[in-house]
Motif scaffolding. Structure first.
Motif, PDB file in Angstrom:
ATOM      1  N   CYS A  77     -14.956   3.585  -4.047  1.00 33.31           N
ATOM      2  CA  CYS A  77     -14.118   4.402  -3.169  1.00 33.31           C
ATOM      3  C   CYS A  77     -12.636   4.401  -3.546  1.00 33.31           C
ATOM      4  O   CYS A  77     -11.771   4.613  -2.680  1.00 33.31           O
ATOM      5  CB  CYS A  77     -14.291   3.936  -1.727  1.00 33.31           C
ATOM      6  N   TRP A  78     -12.326   4.205  -4.828  1.00 34.07           N
ATOM      7  CA  TRP A  78     -10.925   4.211  -5.252  1.00 34.07           C
ATOM      8  C   TRP A  78     -10.217   5.506  -4.865  1.00 34.07           C
ATOM      9  O   TRP A  78      -9.032   5.497  -4.532  1.00 34.07           O
ATOM     10  CB  TRP A  78     -10.831   4.024  -6.767  1.00 34.07           C
ATOM     11  N   GLU A  79     -10.934   6.615  -4.939  1.00 34.98           N
ATOM     12  CA  GLU A  79     -10.319   7.912  -4.656  1.00 34.98           C
ATOM     13  C   GLU A  79     -10.613   8.400  -3.240  1.00 34.98           C
ATOM     14  O   GLU A  79     -10.430   9.579  -2.932  1.00 34.98           O
ATOM     15  CB  GLU A  79     -10.820   8.954  -5.665  1.00 34.98           C
ATOM     16  N   ALA A  80     -11.057   7.534  -2.381  1.00 34.12           N
ATOM     17  CA  ALA A  80     -11.440   7.945  -1.030  1.00 34.12           C
ATOM     18  C   ALA A  80     -10.238   8.456  -0.241  1.00 34.12           C
ATOM     19  O   ALA A  80      -9.130   7.935  -0.348  1.00 34.12           O
ATOM     20  CB  ALA A  80     -12.087   6.780  -0.289  1.00 34.12           C
ATOM     21  N   GLY A  81     -10.489   9.472   0.560  1.00 33.01           N
ATOM     22  CA  GLY A  81      -9.459  10.019   1.420  1.00 33.01           C
ATOM     23  C   GLY A  81      -9.406   9.295   2.754  1.00 33.01           C
ATOM     24  O   GLY A  81     -10.171   8.362   3.004  1.00 33.01           O
ATOM     25  N   PRO A  82      -8.515   9.718   3.647  1.00 34.18           N
ATOM     26  CA  PRO A  82      -8.298   8.982   4.904  1.00 34.18           C
ATOM     27  C   PRO A  82      -9.526   8.876   5.781  1.00 34.18           C
ATOM     28  O   PRO A  82      -9.770   7.845   6.387  1.00 34.18           O
ATOM     29  CB  PRO A  82      -7.166   9.761   5.584  1.00 34.18           C
ATOM     30  N   GLY A  83     -10.328   9.933   5.894  1.00 37.99           N
ATOM     31  CA  GLY A  83     -11.496   9.858   6.771  1.00 37.99           C
ATOM     32  C   GLY A  83     -12.473   8.788   6.338  1.00 37.99           C
ATOM     33  O   GLY A  83     -12.976   8.007   7.163  1.00 37.99           O
ATOM     34  N   LEU A  84     -12.735   8.714   5.031  1.00 38.56           N
ATOM     35  CA  LEU A  84     -13.682   7.723   4.526  1.00 38.56           C
ATOM     36  C   LEU A  84     -13.097   6.321   4.591  1.00 38.56           C
ATOM     37  O   LEU A  84     -13.786   5.358   4.969  1.00 38.56           O
ATOM     38  CB  LEU A  84     -14.079   8.064   3.085  1.00 38.56           C
ATOM     39  N   ALA A 139      -2.149   4.352  -0.820  1.00 36.45           N
ATOM     40  CA  ALA A 139      -0.825   4.931  -0.611  1.00 36.45           C
ATOM     41  C   ALA A 139      -0.379   4.713   0.840  1.00 36.45           C
ATOM     42  O   ALA A 139      -1.211   4.594   1.741  1.00 36.45           O
ATOM     43  CB  ALA A 139      -0.867   6.424  -0.933  1.00 36.45           C
ATOM     44  N   PRO A 140       0.940   4.672   1.063  1.00 33.95           N
ATOM     45  CA  PRO A 140       1.441   4.423   2.424  1.00 33.95           C
ATOM     46  C   PRO A 140       0.884   5.383   3.470  1.00 33.95           C
ATOM     47  O   PRO A 140       0.620   4.976   4.606  1.00 33.95           O
ATOM     48  CB  PRO A 140       2.960   4.582   2.271  1.00 33.95           C
ATOM     49  N   ASP A 141       0.679   6.650   3.099  1.00 36.72           N
ATOM     50  CA  ASP A 141       0.175   7.598   4.094  1.00 36.72           C
ATOM     51  C   ASP A 141      -1.291   7.343   4.439  1.00 36.72           C
ATOM     52  O   ASP A 141      -1.764   7.780   5.492  1.00 36.72           O
ATOM     53  CB  ASP A 141       0.355   9.039   3.604  1.00 36.72           C
ATOM     54  N   LEU A 142      -2.012   6.633   3.559  1.00 39.28           N
ATOM     55  CA  LEU A 142      -3.394   6.271   3.843  1.00 39.28           C
ATOM     56  C   LEU A 142      -3.494   4.923   4.552  1.00 39.28           C
ATOM     57  O   LEU A 142      -4.480   4.645   5.237  1.00 39.28           O
ATOM     58  CB  LEU A 142      -4.213   6.230   2.556  1.00 39.28           C
ATOM     59  N   TRP A 143      -2.479   4.081   4.378  1.00 42.81           N
ATOM     60  CA  TRP A 143      -2.523   2.746   4.976  1.00 42.81           C
ATOM     61  C   TRP A 143      -2.433   2.811   6.492  1.00 42.81           C
ATOM     62  O   TRP A 143      -3.166   2.108   7.196  1.00 42.81           O
ATOM     63  CB  TRP A 143      -1.413   1.867   4.406  1.00 42.81           C
ATOM     64  N   GLU A 144      -1.590   3.651   7.040  1.00 43.73           N
ATOM     65  CA  GLU A 144      -1.409   3.670   8.485  1.00 43.73           C
ATOM     66  C   GLU A 144      -2.699   4.012   9.226  1.00 43.73           C
ATOM     67  O   GLU A 144      -3.038   3.347  10.221  1.00 43.73           O
ATOM     68  CB  GLU A 144      -0.287   4.634   8.872  1.00 43.73           C
TER      69      GLU A 144
END
Length: 396
Positions: free
Chosen positions: A191-198, A316-321
């Motif tokens: 899942c290295w390239e996983a987006g926020p939902g996943l 990335a910070p936008d995915l961490w929150e």
């Protein structure tokens, strides 16, 4: 620093040197421990299965990627052709800290054992190897299984997987012996390239499981109460000698403050239990319908905030929150009245100290040529802990 790995390998068959191949580029991956492209090239060149035993030396690169990398590889069958001449040097000189899979005899023993417990239908395909472990995909009728070699300091994995006991969440232990485990295949992609939902779903799924699990007595005890003694040991050793005077002074103050930090953490009300220890997207898989977690080599009895914070290092910070919010909301439901948000904040310096100790365990137990993977990591984690203290809200 080059992001491209240029590889070469001395190939042996038992104690016979077949020769050396390279240098050649591996555009598929720059990571030193991703040996699959190296094995594929050598196998095609020699017409027999070839796997990498260990890293010999690295020039250039950094962060375990890129540069010129030289390996010791082993042909699993006698090749019909030779490679360019290569001097043996100290290639066959034993070392007491060498991994079992990094020797011809130890590797063959593991592969033969796996073939005795699984109906293997073809040669192994090595995915990666380094000082922490070796991973091989073994073909069987109708699919694949995985053979994993584990260092003594990573031996908790099969105990953790059997304790979890959920084939919808983790691999299944099909067979085990000291140092080796045969695991079921998990479909999907890392899942290295996983987006926020996943990513949110992964965080929530693991936090929900961890809230139910407790921990088996066989797991290493790395609960926060042990951190003051462990940190003191780090400061008295190799890591402490790498700090400058100002850092040493700040580390001493942090050591004195640890009891108060740990007391504040306990007041947050989250239960200690089974912790993955390296919970990040690369250790998760998804096939689009199911998310799973793998690689429990760092599993231990500890505080769940370590897993809650770990994705922040890799996304990335936008995915961490969103990950942070998912973790907090999951634990809030699991333990009414607890304060998981405060636990995450208080645990930030403790997480870095935990990893400092873990990296020192690696360095203390691996042979010199492979220390390059972790050289300097304990001291760097201590520095990160000191920085986290500066930016954290202190306990009241």
């Amino acid at each position: 620093m080059s992001a491209l790995r240029t590889a070469s390998a001395v190939v042996t068959f038992g104690e016979e040197i077949i020769g050396e191949s390279g240098p050649f580029e591996t555009p598929e991956s720059a990571a030193w421990n991703n040996t699959a492209p190296v094995c594929e090239r050598l196998s095609a060149l020699l017409g027999v299965p070839v796997v990498v035993l260990r890293l010999l030396e690295v020039s250039g690169g950094g962060f375990a990627r890129g540069g010129r990398v030289r390996y010791h590889a082993e042909a699993l069958e006698r090749p019909r052709s030779r490679l360019s001449p290569a001097a043996a040097g100290d290639l066959f000189e034993p070392h007491p800290l060498r991994s079992r899979w990094a020797t011809s005899a130890g590797l063959r023993e593991g592969l033969e054992w796996a073939s005795s417990v699984a109906e293997v239908t073809g040669p192994p395909r090595q995915a990666k190897t380094w000082n922490l472990g070796a991973v091989f995909r073994l073909p069987v009728e109708g699919g694949s299984v995985w053979l994993k070699g584990s260092a003594p300091f990573g031996a908790a994995e099969p105990d953790a997987l059997e304790w979890i006991g959920d084939p919808s969440l983790t691999p299944v232990v099909l067979a085990r012996r000291p140092g080796w485990t045969v695991l079921s295949h998990l479909p999907g992609e890392d899942c290295w390239e996983a987006g926020p939902g996943l990513l949110d779903a992964l965080v929530r799924r693991w936090a929900e499981a961890a809230g139910r699990l407790g921990a088996p007595a066989s797991l290493p005890d790395r609960r926060p109460a042990r951190l003051p003694a462990l940190f003191a040991g780090l400061l008295d050793g190799e890591a402490g000698r790498s700090l400058d005077a100002a850092e040493t002074e700040a580390a001493g103050r942090l050591l004195d403050a640890l009891p108060r930090l740990i007391s504040g953490l306990e007041a947050c009300g989250l239960p200690e239990g089974l912790v993955h220890g390296d919970f990040h997207p690369g250790n998760c898989r998804s096939d689009g319908t199911r998310t799973t977690v793998l690689d429990f080599a760092d599993a231990h009895h500890g505080h769940p905030a370590l897993d809650g914070l770990r994705p922040a290092t890799f996304v990335a910070p936008d995915l961490w929150e969103p990950c942070r919010s998912a973790w907090i909301s999951t634990w809030s439901r699991a333990v009414p009245g607890s304060d998981p948000a405060r636990a995450l904040e208080l645990f930030r310096p403790l997480a870095h100290l935990s990893y400092a100790h873990r990296y020192q365990e690696f360095l203390d137990a691996i042979e010199p040529s492979e220390r390059i993977y972790h050289e300097g990591d304990p001291a760097e984690e201590i520095r990160e802990a000191l920085q986290a203290v500066k930016t954290s809200r202190p306990p009241t």
